[in-house]
Scaffold this active site. Structure first.
Site, PDB file in Angstrom:
ATOM      1  N   CYS A 139       0.672  -1.178  -0.286  1.00  0.00           N
ATOM      2  CA  CYS A 139      -0.042  -0.084   0.062  1.00  0.00           C
ATOM      3  C   CYS A 139       0.755   1.264  -0.263  1.00  0.00           C
ATOM      4  O   CYS A 139       2.162   1.228   0.375  1.00  0.00           O
ATOM      5  CB  CYS A 139      -0.883   0.028   1.199  1.00  0.00           C
ATOM      6  SG  CYS A 139      -0.059   0.163   2.788  1.00  0.00           S
ATOM      7  N   CYS A 184       0.696   3.811   2.012  1.00  0.00           N
ATOM      8  CA  CYS A 184       1.275   4.390   3.461  1.00  0.00           C
ATOM      9  C   CYS A 184       2.422   3.638   3.711  1.00  0.00           C
ATOM     10  O   CYS A 184       3.299   4.100   4.405  1.00  0.00           O
ATOM     11  CB  CYS A 184       0.302   4.409   4.272  1.00  0.00           C
ATOM     12  SG  CYS A 184      -0.422   2.757   4.826  1.00  0.00           S
TER      13      CYS A 184
END
Length: 140
Positions: free
Chosen positions: A48, A50
């Site tokens: 992902c 993040c």
């Protein structure tokens, strides 16, 4: 499961700075078992944004800037190292499954856990500064 060639660079971001990759539940259990001594930071890595923008760079920042550091660094990859991730998630209960995530163990006990919602919306320096404080408190 993600193709290994896709995640290899994401794995390398941690392995090149000293993280040992755990790919099986047995590897996790052996390392974090009842005889575990010292501190181990386990990063549940992820594809992902993040993880790419804050988690991995934040961990690297912390390791570069901390006076005290964990004696061991380990990582598991969510979506690929399924058995290893499941074992880490078992060891961090009652926290719910989260990726990316970071768990600090001391002498076999979970002493600090950073969930995805603590990573999202924060930059790498914020994550890194938090980890530096955690290392200062728990590491030797």
């Amino acid at each position: 499961m993600y193709p290994e060639e896709l995640i290899a660079p994401m794995r390398a971001e941690l392995s090149t700075v000293g993280f040992k990759e755990f790919r099986t539940a047995e590897q996790v259990a052996e390392h974090l078992g009842p005889n575990h001594k010292g501190t181990t930071l386990v990063v549940v890595n992820s594809v992902c944004g993040c993880a790419a923008g804050a988690a991995r760079p934040g961990v690297r920042y912390a390791l570069e800037n901390a006076a005290k550091k964990p004696s061991n660094l380990a990582t598991v990859f969510a979506g690929n190292d399924r058995e290893a991730v499941a074992k880490v998630r078992e060891l961090v209960l009652p926290y719910p499954p989260s990726s990316p995530a970071m768990a600090l163990f001391k002498d076999g006990e979970l002493v600090h856990f950073i969930e995805r919602h603590h990573i999202e919306g924060r930059n790498a320096k914020m994550i890194g500064d938090h980890l530096v404080e955690v290392f200062e408190h728990f590491c030797e």
